[in-house]
Motif scaffolding. Structure first.
Motif, PDB file in Angstrom:
ATOM      1  N   ALA A  16      21.995  12.207  12.107  1.00 20.93           N
ATOM      2  CA  ALA A  16      21.192  11.065  11.671  1.00 20.93           C
ATOM      3  C   ALA A  16      19.737  11.513  11.586  1.00 20.93           C
ATOM      4  CB  ALA A  16      21.339   9.917  12.654  1.00 20.93           C
ATOM      5  N   ALA A  17      18.981  10.905  10.660  1.00 20.97           N
ATOM      6  CA  ALA A  17      17.632  11.390  10.420  1.00 20.97           C
ATOM      7  C   ALA A  17      16.597  10.648  11.249  1.00 20.97           C
ATOM      8  CB  ALA A  17      17.295  11.252   8.942  1.00 20.97           C
ATOM      9  N   HIS A  18      15.491  11.311  11.466  1.00 20.87           N
ATOM     10  CA  HIS A  18      14.354  10.668  12.112  1.00 20.87           C
ATOM     11  C   HIS A  18      13.268  10.487  11.058  1.00 20.87           C
ATOM     12  CE1 HIS A  18      10.413  10.999  14.240  1.00 20.87           C
ATOM     13  NE2 HIS A  18      10.974  10.032  14.939  1.00 20.87           N
ATOM     14  N   MET A  19      12.735   9.301  10.969  1.00 17.19           N
ATOM     15  CA  MET A  19      11.727   9.063   9.932  1.00 17.19           C
ATOM     16  C   MET A  19      10.444   8.552  10.567  1.00 17.19           C
ATOM     17  SD  MET A  19      10.609   8.837   6.879  1.00 17.19           S
ATOM     18  CE  MET A  19      11.576   8.625   5.422  1.00 17.19           C
ATOM     19  N   LEU A  20       9.362   9.236  10.241  1.00 17.31           N
ATOM     20  CA  LEU A  20       8.065   8.828  10.782  1.00 17.31           C
ATOM     21  C   LEU A  20       7.106   8.624   9.611  1.00 17.31           C
ATOM     22  CD1 LEU A  20       6.342   8.477  13.382  1.00 17.31           C
ATOM     23  CD2 LEU A  20       5.714  10.879  13.109  1.00 17.31           C
ATOM     24  N   VAL A  21       6.676   7.398   9.424  1.00 17.09           N
ATOM     25  CA  VAL A  21       5.735   7.115   8.341  1.00 17.09           C
ATOM     26  C   VAL A  21       4.366   6.882   8.957  1.00 17.09           C
ATOM     27  CG1 VAL A  21       5.125   5.467   6.545  1.00 17.09           C
ATOM     28  CG2 VAL A  21       7.496   6.206   6.813  1.00 17.09           C
ATOM     29  N   GLU A  22       3.384   7.618   8.461  1.00 19.89           N
ATOM     30  CA  GLU A  22       2.046   7.505   9.035  1.00 19.89           C
ATOM     31  C   GLU A  22       1.019   7.206   7.954  1.00 19.89           C
ATOM     32  OE1 GLU A  22       1.883  10.238  13.002  1.00 19.89           O
ATOM     33  OE2 GLU A  22       1.648  11.231  11.090  1.00 19.89           O
ATOM     34  N   ARG A  23       0.288   6.125   8.173  1.00 21.24           N
ATOM     35  CA  ARG A  23      -0.851   5.758   7.322  1.00 21.24           C
ATOM     36  C   ARG A  23      -0.525   5.816   5.829  1.00 21.24           C
ATOM     37  NH1 ARG A  23      -6.408   6.770   9.904  1.00 21.24           N
ATOM     38  NH2 ARG A  23      -6.460   4.841   8.728  1.00 21.24           N
ATOM     39  N   LEU A  24       0.588   5.252   5.488  1.00 18.66           N
ATOM     40  CA  LEU A  24       1.014   5.257   4.092  1.00 18.66           C
ATOM     41  C   LEU A  24       0.231   4.202   3.304  1.00 18.66           C
ATOM     42  CD1 LEU A  24       3.054   6.152   1.875  1.00 18.66           C
ATOM     43  CD2 LEU A  24       4.584   4.379   2.707  1.00 18.66           C
ATOM     44  N   SER A  25      -0.438   4.656   2.237  1.00 17.97           N
ATOM     45  CA  SER A  25      -1.142   3.725   1.347  1.00 17.97           C
ATOM     46  C   SER A  25      -0.708   4.012  -0.076  1.00 17.97           C
ATOM     47  CB  SER A  25      -2.653   3.897   1.446  1.00 17.97           C
ATOM     48  OG  SER A  25      -3.087   3.541   2.737  1.00 17.97           O
ATOM     49  N   ILE A  26      -0.442   2.942  -0.832  1.00 18.79           N
ATOM     50  CA  ILE A  26       0.014   3.114  -2.216  1.00 18.79           C
ATOM     51  C   ILE A  26      -0.764   2.162  -3.110  1.00 18.79           C
ATOM     52  CG2 ILE A  26       1.983   2.985  -3.771  1.00 18.79           C
ATOM     53  CD1 ILE A  26       3.738   3.329  -1.205  1.00 18.79           C
ATOM     54  N   ALA A  27      -1.306   2.706  -4.189  1.00 17.37           N
ATOM     55  CA  ALA A  27      -2.018   1.837  -5.137  1.00 17.37           C
ATOM     56  C   ALA A  27      -1.476   2.074  -6.545  1.00 17.37           C
ATOM     57  CB  ALA A  27      -3.517   2.121  -5.099  1.00 17.37           C
ATOM     58  N   TYR A  28      -1.031   0.998  -7.194  1.00 12.62           N
ATOM     59  CA  TYR A  28      -0.582   1.098  -8.583  1.00 12.62           C
ATOM     60  C   TYR A  28      -1.801   1.075  -9.489  1.00 12.62           C
ATOM     61  CZ  TYR A  28       4.115  -0.203  -6.986  1.00 12.62           C
ATOM     62  OH  TYR A  28       5.337  -0.233  -6.374  1.00 12.62           O
ATOM     63  N   GLN A  29      -1.742   1.841 -10.564  1.00 13.98           N
ATOM     64  CA  GLN A  29      -2.845   1.791 -11.525  1.00 13.98           C
ATOM     65  C   GLN A  29      -2.571   0.678 -12.532  1.00 13.98           C
ATOM     66  OE1 GLN A  29      -5.454   3.476 -10.822  1.00 13.98           O
ATOM     67  NE2 GLN A  29      -4.341   4.470  -9.158  1.00 13.98           N
ATOM     68  N   THR A  30      -3.488  -0.251 -12.679  1.00 15.70           N
ATOM     69  CA  THR A  30      -3.361  -1.306 -13.686  1.00 15.70           C
ATOM     70  C   THR A  30      -4.624  -1.297 -14.527  1.00 15.70           C
ATOM     71  OG1 THR A  30      -4.456  -3.111 -12.541  1.00 15.70           O
ATOM     72  CG2 THR A  30      -2.189  -2.677 -11.907  1.00 15.70           C
ATOM     73  N   PRO A  73       6.211   4.670 -10.080  1.00 12.69           N
ATOM     74  CA  PRO A  73       5.835   5.041 -11.448  1.00 12.69           C
ATOM     75  C   PRO A  73       4.766   6.141 -11.443  1.00 12.69           C
ATOM     76  CG  PRO A  73       5.158   2.784 -10.949  1.00 12.69           C
ATOM     77  CD  PRO A  73       5.964   3.253  -9.805  1.00 12.69           C
ATOM     78  N   GLU A  74       4.791   6.934 -12.499  1.00 11.04           N
ATOM     79  CA  GLU A  74       3.855   8.049 -12.565  1.00 11.04           C
ATOM     80  C   GLU A  74       2.425   7.502 -12.560  1.00 11.04           C
ATOM     81  OE1 GLU A  74       4.794   7.482 -17.108  1.00 11.04           O
ATOM     82  OE2 GLU A  74       6.210   8.559 -15.896  1.00 11.04           O
ATOM     83  N   GLY A  75       1.536   8.239 -11.962  1.00 14.08           N
ATOM     84  CA  GLY A  75       0.144   7.802 -11.917  1.00 14.08           C
ATOM     85  C   GLY A  75      -0.183   6.925 -10.723  1.00 14.08           C
ATOM     86  N   THR A  76       0.805   6.599  -9.904  1.00 12.25           N
ATOM     87  CA  THR A  76       0.538   5.788  -8.721  1.00 12.25           C
ATOM     88  C   THR A  76      -0.073   6.694  -7.650  1.00 12.25           C
ATOM     89  OG1 THR A  76       2.529   4.577  -9.255  1.00 12.25           O
ATOM     90  CG2 THR A  76       1.591   4.194  -7.087  1.00 12.25           C
ATOM     91  N   SER A  77      -1.149   6.205  -7.001  1.00 13.27           N
ATOM     92  CA  SER A  77      -1.732   7.076  -5.982  1.00 13.27           C
ATOM     93  C   SER A  77      -1.119   6.759  -4.624  1.00 13.27           C
ATOM     94  CB  SER A  77      -3.253   6.938  -5.958  1.00 13.27           C
ATOM     95  OG  SER A  77      -3.604   5.597  -5.768  1.00 13.27           O
ATOM     96  N   VAL A  78      -0.717   7.809  -3.932  1.00 16.80           N
ATOM     97  CA  VAL A  78      -0.056   7.676  -2.636  1.00 16.80           C
ATOM     98  C   VAL A  78      -0.803   8.536  -1.642  1.00 16.80           C
ATOM     99  CG1 VAL A  78       2.115   7.994  -1.397  1.00 16.80           C
ATOM    100  CG2 VAL A  78       2.149   7.443  -3.835  1.00 16.80           C
ATOM    101  N   SER A  79      -1.069   8.000  -0.459  1.00 20.58           N
ATOM    102  CA  SER A  79      -1.633   8.844   0.585  1.00 20.58           C
ATOM    103  C   SER A  79      -0.905   8.573   1.888  1.00 20.58           C
ATOM    104  CB  SER A  79      -3.132   8.587   0.727  1.00 20.58           C
ATOM    105  OG  SER A  79      -3.332   7.272   1.200  1.00 20.58           O
ATOM    106  N   GLY A  80      -1.108   9.418   2.859  1.00 19.86           N
ATOM    107  CA  GLY A  80      -0.394   9.291   4.121  1.00 19.86           C
ATOM    108  C   GLY A  80       0.766  10.260   4.175  1.00 19.86           C
ATOM    109  N   ARG A  81       1.570  10.113   5.231  1.00 19.37           N
ATOM    110  CA  ARG A  81       2.682  11.051   5.390  1.00 19.37           C
ATOM    111  C   ARG A  81       3.967  10.278   5.653  1.00 19.37           C
ATOM    112  NH1 ARG A  81       1.748  15.661   9.602  1.00 19.37           N
ATOM    113  NH2 ARG A  81       1.441  13.927  11.054  1.00 19.37           N
ATOM    114  N   ALA A  82       5.063  10.842   5.197  1.00 19.59           N
ATOM    115  CA  ALA A  82       6.367  10.305   5.564  1.00 19.59           C
ATOM    116  C   ALA A  82       7.202  11.498   6.009  1.00 19.59           C
ATOM    117  CB  ALA A  82       7.011   9.613   4.375  1.00 19.59           C
TER     118      ALA A  82
END
Lengths: 354, 279, 350, 321
Positions: A16-30, A73-82
């Motif tokens: 089974a996997a361990h998942m750690l998401v840290e400071r994930l930020s996502i912004a769609y470009q409109t 979608p392409e062009g979406t900015s993502v920061s943080g870690r997963a």
């Protein structure tokens, strides 16, 4: 040993996997600027555990799922870690992603008619995922698909049928069977029962719970229904307007919520009456979700919160980090028990309207 | 509408279209000679197949006509045929499409059977035969084009109406006691205007293409010069391979004009189809 | 409230049937094949009084929306009768129908497509007044503002906005205002909150509740979510495959359901306080197609208690308590007496 | 399935009958008098009467109609005025020639067009590939068929001299059936075939691209991507689904595509049905005109029938009743 048995053994050996998401930020470009769908979100899923990601429409919960699958979608900015078992899976190339998708993370989508390709039979669609990652013959893949169908309670003979020949509940089971086909360490279930009738919803959720009990895969269940989380998940993360506002062990959070939004959500949730007991009125949360093109400066819930002060409107509370114990992104966490008592009165929430 | 104009392709299309409209409107002023005026050399002979020069910027034809003047006058036929046919097609298509789509039933059945048959009629061959039987004139060409293209429009508009008809506010309006006329006028038409406009734009292009093809085949109105006819004359006089100055301008003009309409149409399509929209 | 004499009945359905013809091919018709009928609504009796919100619960395909649409005459019933204030309006046409349309209104589920995106809120709410040629511009304006006030939307700042500027909950309230502006006596609310976020559902339900009380409206509240019904309804009927299988007071139905289907429906509601002991019988298969209704009890194909009797003889609605009726052989004393194999399930609340 | 095919065949026959009737009416009701044409040929009175009778031009409109349909059903298309032999003998070989240009040309256009359409459809939205692809396709779509032909002639025949300018074979070429297998024939075929392909390509490209763009955001594509299959597999899913609307769209468009083939045949002097139709119109060869038109209409009906059957094969949701 037959090829199928070998395949089954190989897949069974996956941890089974361990998942750690840290400071994930996502912004769609409109065209009107970045839309901050997810802002500084952190959570953790221990190996074999289930996390419920709850929130209302537009809170960013599905965006989180998409980012983990590399489906933004392409062009979406993502920061943080997963970190999946310690490796960051954000921002991988399509090629690198194909080693993660389905072998390590599998997705259970909601069962709207569109989640299966209408022109291929169900069996082909399940074997497609097996053949993409395992070097086995088509016959072995098909035999594996039959076994998966059995697990979700569908007769293997129906693998040759097309999606339109299945009812909504059967399609949902087929999607689950597909997600199980490579025994991925982490299952992402994105609103798996939303489009179904209540009885079918219940039957599918029971099925998911029993499968989880048997296979002990890690799971993130994304839903708008806090009761489904209450019945299914060990830990919960409540999202509001792109942020996690409260997280912790499910029973604790739902019994003693510390964030006013969680309190409001509970008040608004319709419950069945119990004979002889007077019951709480249904109370809605006034106002509307802020526009994430221009998020407010302070706490994002301040505009709808009956307890908001000037501090709330000017300064955002600290974001939640990963912690096992219950925590809330609210300036007045220490006054939570006081708030809880007032929050149960309908008049508390009536001071504003929108 | 403003969103459509933002698309640079659409803007380009509109610019080209405007350019040709200006040329057509001021054709008599802009053209240095009459379209069929015969040019003579100083020696008093027919000035045929002259290369471009200061006097004849686009040279002359095999019959001593000034190519530039023919070219400028030719724009008129294209635009007149295109616009008149499109308005006729747009009107008939809308009436049929709305009636069939909204009321369904017998009208719809009959219309759909007619389109089934009509869609099996080869367009240009029909136009060739019909124009040759009716006599080649601009009016007849417009008539034939209108007969040919209303069916496609009616189908497209009908399917747009079918989706609009299922909108909940339409159901509600009926439940509130609104008449069919009220529903069509207030709820259906305003929401399909873009589809109608798209179809009219495409019809202009189809009509221009049809007229050009007919003229090229020698079935154009012999009294009026058109681009297709210029090419027909060049082709039949055997100058196609030698007199490039005679052939190239009408070819490019036709392509630009028709493409400009398609560019505009595409812009509309991307906007009317929610599944193609980017945001 | 129990002491006051019962208010007059506003709308009543008697053995109401709405069947649809499955579209048959031309060749089929020539060969004399009978087109198959979809029995969407198959013999429903129901009465709603003034000041009352009547809950109608069922899954998709149960015919609950067809019932709502038939009551407001969006569909013309194929059998039975609809009475409005004692008057038979089942097959009226022309002026009489238009008058009825003024008195009976409907609110739909989807707040996004129920408002024309090209009209302003003011125009949307004014439209019914224009359709029925009521009042002059000033009078209509006054009524529009009053209707907005009833649904707690500030008129001033919203009259000139477009639906796309409003949230789902606000739109649904505009849809209610549009229904109210004609001062109807009967409103069908077809899943008015099922597409709204949980946090704002209550605001719409509350408005329905207030309106029914303050304006004396009869409301048919249709929902697939049996939990919300308990908050605003006095009576509840549960539908399955075009028929009512159980009806009674909301209290009775929600705390002591008797029909196996209702019991299963209630057990399906997840609870914030998980109850590990909650019994959940897995039902076989899906709801049968209304084209192909099984003989005997319509639920027998999925019912865990079904016996041979259930698959052959169709049960009737039998009273089991005051104002509580169930369509199940298990509660029919006569059937139980003659068929010892029938074993009543224990009630949930027991 | 068999019942369905039979029913569709029956429908096709009905459509052909309707088109034929329209044509019949067109020729009789239109202002031009066909008998005038006949008389101008300077025939004797007896020959004229015989011809009128042969052509069923005597008696009432209804009688003429019955005779006309009867003749058609017997496969009797009458005699060409110009060629002075049965129409069938004139048109028979021409059909083969037209199909030689039309079928491979349309196939080439469809395959290339939809292939490019998938590429453009999967290109990033608003990016260079998408914009250039759409722009070029739209512009090429606006080029009239004869302009494509003229341009090809100018470049590849006049300027470069790679291909012959007209006809189907060199003067000394073999005239038998084996001529279709010679290199000389293929040399002549190349340009007209390419012209038809270019004419047909942009529409395919744009439709396929729209289909792929519409499909690529669908939930099922998301799930296919999530499965971690190769990108070409994902593209294939969208293409496979976009094929369905493409087929329903393209076959009605065939009626217009025939127009392209007619002008291409003219430009390249390709001896096909379309060119013969135009020649027959200018020569006022009325039986030949009618028959050529009839043949083109039948081609469209058959193509439509084929499209319907292919659609049924491709879409599992279609149930044959």
């Amino acid at each position: 040993m037959g090829a199928l048995a070998k395949l089954n053994e190989r897949l069974r050996a996956k941890p089974a996997a361990h998942m750690l998401v840290e400071r994930l930020s996502i912004a769609y470009q409109t065209p009107r600027g970045p839309f901050r769908a997810v802002d500084d979100v952190s959570f953790e899923v221990a190996a074999g555990a289930t996390l419920g990601l709850v929130g209302e429409s537009g809170c960013g919960k599905s965006t989180v799922v998409k980012s983990l699958m590399g489906l933004l979608p392409e062009g979406t900015s993502v920061s943080g870690r997963a970190l999946l078992n310690g490796t960051d899976i954000l921002g991988l190339s399509e090629r690198a992603l194909s080693d993660v998708r389905w072998t390590k993370i599998a997705l259970i989508t909601q069962s709207a008619m569109n989640s299966l390709d209408p022109v291929y039979c169900i069996g082909d669609q399940i074997t497609e995922s097996i053949l993409a990652h395992e070097r086995v013959s088509k016959a072995v893949a098909w035999a594996r698909a039959e076994q998966m169908f059995e697990i979700v309670g569908l007769p293997g003979s129906r693998l040759t049928e097309f999606p339109h020949q299945f009812s909504g509940g059967m399609r949902q089971r087929a999607v689950i069977a597909m997600a199980l086909s490579l025994n991925a360490g982490l299952l992402l279930a994105d609103e798996p029962t939303t489009a179904l009738d209540p009885i079918m919803q219940d039957q599918i959720m029971s099925r998911i719970r029993s499968i989880h009990a048997d296979m002990r895969r890690s799971m993130i269940l994304v839903t708008h229904d806090i009761a489904v989380v209450a019945e299914t998940c060990e830990t919960i993360a409540v999202m509001y307007a792109g942020e996690v506002v409260e997280a912790g062990p499910t029973a604790q959070v739902l019994q003693n919520p510390r964030h006013p939004y969680t309190m409001g959500l509970q008040n608004a949730f319709p419950k069945l009456p119990v004979r002889g007991q007077s019951r709480m009125p249904l109370i809605s949360i006034p106002g509307t979700v802020p526009n994430l093109l221009h998020p407010p400066v302070g706490c994002r819930f301040a505009g709808r919160c009956p307890f908001a002060t000037d501090l709330c409107r000017s300064e955002a509370p600290a974001k939640l980090s990963n912690s096992i114990s219950q925590s809330a992104a609210c300036h007045y966490q220490d006054r939570a028990s006081e708030f809880r008592a007032i929050a149960q009165k309908a008049s508390t929430w009536r001071h504003k309207d929108g | 509408m403003r969103l459509v104009m933002k698309d640079s392709f659409v803007a380009m299309g509109v610019a080209i279209l405007l350019f040709f409209i200006v040329i057509a409107t001021f054709a008599t002023v802009l053209a240095p000679y009459g379209p069929y005026e015969v040019m003579m050399t100083e020696a008093g002979r027919l000035d045929r197949l002259a290369r471009p020069s200061f006097e004849h910027p686009l040279g002359t034809t095999a019959y001593g006509n000034d190519v530039l003047s023919q070219f400028i006058h030719g724009s008129r036929v294209a635009l007149i045929v295109g616009l008149v046919a499109a308005v006729a097609v747009g009107f008939v298509s809308t009436v049929f499409g709305v009636v069939a789509g909204y009321f369904g039933g017998l009208v719809d059945d009959v219309l759909m059977r007619i389109t089934d048959v009509a869609l099996s009629i080869p367009t240009l061959p029909f136009a060739i035969v019909a124009v040759s039987l009716l006599g080649p004139s601009v009016q007849n060409i417009i008539l034939v084009i209108s007969i040919l293209f209303w069916r496609n429009g009616a189908r497209i508009i009908r399917s747009a109406v079918l989706t609009e008809r299922e909108r909940i506010y339409v159901k509600w309006a009926r439940a509130a006691g609104a008449s069919h006329f009220h529903v069509i006028l207030h709820h259906i038409l305003p929401n399909i205007v873009r589809v109608i406009f798209l179809w009219i734009t495409m019809s202009v292009a189809f009509a221009i293409l049809a007229e050009a093809s007919l003229s090229f085949l020698g079935l154009g109105d012999p009294t009026v010069i058109s681009w297709g006819q210029m090419l027909n004359t060049a082709f039949s006089s055997g100058s196609l391979r030698t007199a490039w100055w005679w052939v190239v301008p009408p070819c490019i003009a036709l392509t630009l004009l028709v493409s400009s309409l398609y560019l505009i149409g595409r812009g509309f399509e991307e906007q009317t189809n929610p599944r193609l929209r980017r945001y | 409230m129990d002491k006051t004499p019962p208010s007059p009945t506003v709308i009543e359905a008697r053995d109401l049937k709405t069947h649809f013809q499955a579209r048959s091919s031309l060749i089929g018709a020539l060969a004399g094949r009978q087109p198959r009928a979809i029995r969407a609504l198959d013999g429903v009796d129901l009465a709603i009084r003034r000041n009352e919100i009547y809950g109608l619960v069922g899954e998709s395909g149960s015919g609950k929306s067809t019932l709502g649409m038939s009551l407001v005459r969006m569909y013309e019933p194929t059998g039975g009768e609809v009475h409005y204030n004692g008057e038979n309006i089942t097959h009226v046409h022309g002026k009489a129908l238009k008058d009825y349309r003024r008195a009976a209104q409907i609110i739909f589920q989807d707040p996004y497509s129920s408002l024309n995106p090209r009209l302003t809120i003011g125009q949307i709410i004014e439209e019914p007044l224009k359709i029925h040629r009521i009042g002059d511009a000033a009078e209509r304006q006054r009524r529009v503002e009053k209707a907005l006030e009833l649904v707690r939307i500030p008129a001033e700042e919203n009259l000139h906005r477009y639906p796309s500027d409003l949230s789902g909950g606000q739109r649904q309230r505009v849809a209610i205002a549009r229904a109210l502006v004609l001062e109807p006596q009967f409103i069908v609310a077809d899943e008015p909150v099922s597409m709204l976020d949980v946090s704002i559902q209550a605001s719409v339900l509350e408005i329905l509740d207030d309106l029914s009380r303050d304006l004396g409206l009869a409301v048919l509240y249709i929902s697939h979510d049996i939990a919300t019904v308990g908050y605003i309804c006095s009576h509840v009927a549960v539908m399955y495959l075009g028929q009512i299988v159980e009806e009674g007071t909301a209290e009775d139905i929600l705390t002591a359901p008797q029909h196996p289907y209702t019991q299963r429906l209630m057990a399906a509601i997840p609870s914030i306080v998980p109850d590990e002991n909650r019994e959940r019988v897995e039902l076989k298969g899906d709801v049968p197609s209304p084209l192909d209704i099984p003989p005997g009890c319509r639920f027998s194909s999925r019912c865990p208690y079904a016996t041979e009797l259930c698959t052959t003889v169709e049960p009737q609605l039998v009273p089991t308590a005051e104002a509580h009726r169930v369509r199940c052989h298990l509660y029919d004393a006569e059937a139980v007496a003659t068929h010892p194999s029938l074993e009543p399930p224990t009630s949930q609340a027991a | 399935m068999r019942g369905y095919v039979l029913r569709r065949l029956f429908q096709s026959v009905l459509v052909v009958w309707a088109v034929t009737s329209i044509m019949f009416l067109m020729f009789r009701v239109m202002p031009t008098d066909p008998t005038a044409m006949l008389m101008d040929r300077g025939m004797t009175e007896a020959a004229r009467d015989k011809l009128l009778e042969d052509w069923g031009l005597t008696g009432s409109l209804w009688d003429q109609y019955v005779a006309y349909i009867g003749n058609l059903m017997r496969g009797d298309f009458g005699n060409s005025f110009f060629h002075r032999k049965p129409v069938w003998e004139v048109l028979g070989p021409l059909i083969v020639n037209t199909l030689w240009v039309a079928v491979p040309g349309l196939l080439l256009g469809a395959v290339l067009g939809s292939g490019l359409g998938v590429l453009v459809g999967w290109a990033p939205r608003g990016g260079k590939t998408e914009r250039i692809g759409i722009f070029l396709a739209t512009i090429i779509r606006g080029v009239p068929g004869f302009v494509i032909g003229i341009a090809l002639l100018a470049v590849f025949s006049s300027a470069l001299g790679w291909f012959p300018a007209f006809g189907m074979g060199s003067v000394d070429a073999d005239q038998g059936a084996s001529r279709y297998l010679t290199l000389d024939f293929l040399h002549h075929l190349a340009l007209p075939l390419i012209a038809v392909a270019i004419y047909f390509l942009p529409e395919n490209l744009l439709l396929m691209r729209s289909g792929v763009v519409e499909n690529r955001t669908e939930d099922y594509v998301e799930l296919v991507r999530a499965k971690g299959v190769s990108q070409s597999r994902v593209a294939w899913h969208t293409a496979r689904n976009s094929l369905l609307p493409l087929i329903t769209w393209l076959f009605p468009a065939l009626a217009e595509t025939i127009a392209g083939i007619v002008v291409v045949e003219i430009v390249f002097s390709w001896p096909g049905v379309g060119r013969e139709l135009v020649l027959a119109v200018t020569r006022q060869d009325y039986p030949l005109t009618q028959s050529a038109f009839f043949l083109l209409a039948v081609m469209i009906v058959l193509a439509n029938l084929a499209a319907d059957l292919i659609y049924g094969k491709l879409d599992p949701r279609v149930v044959y009743k």
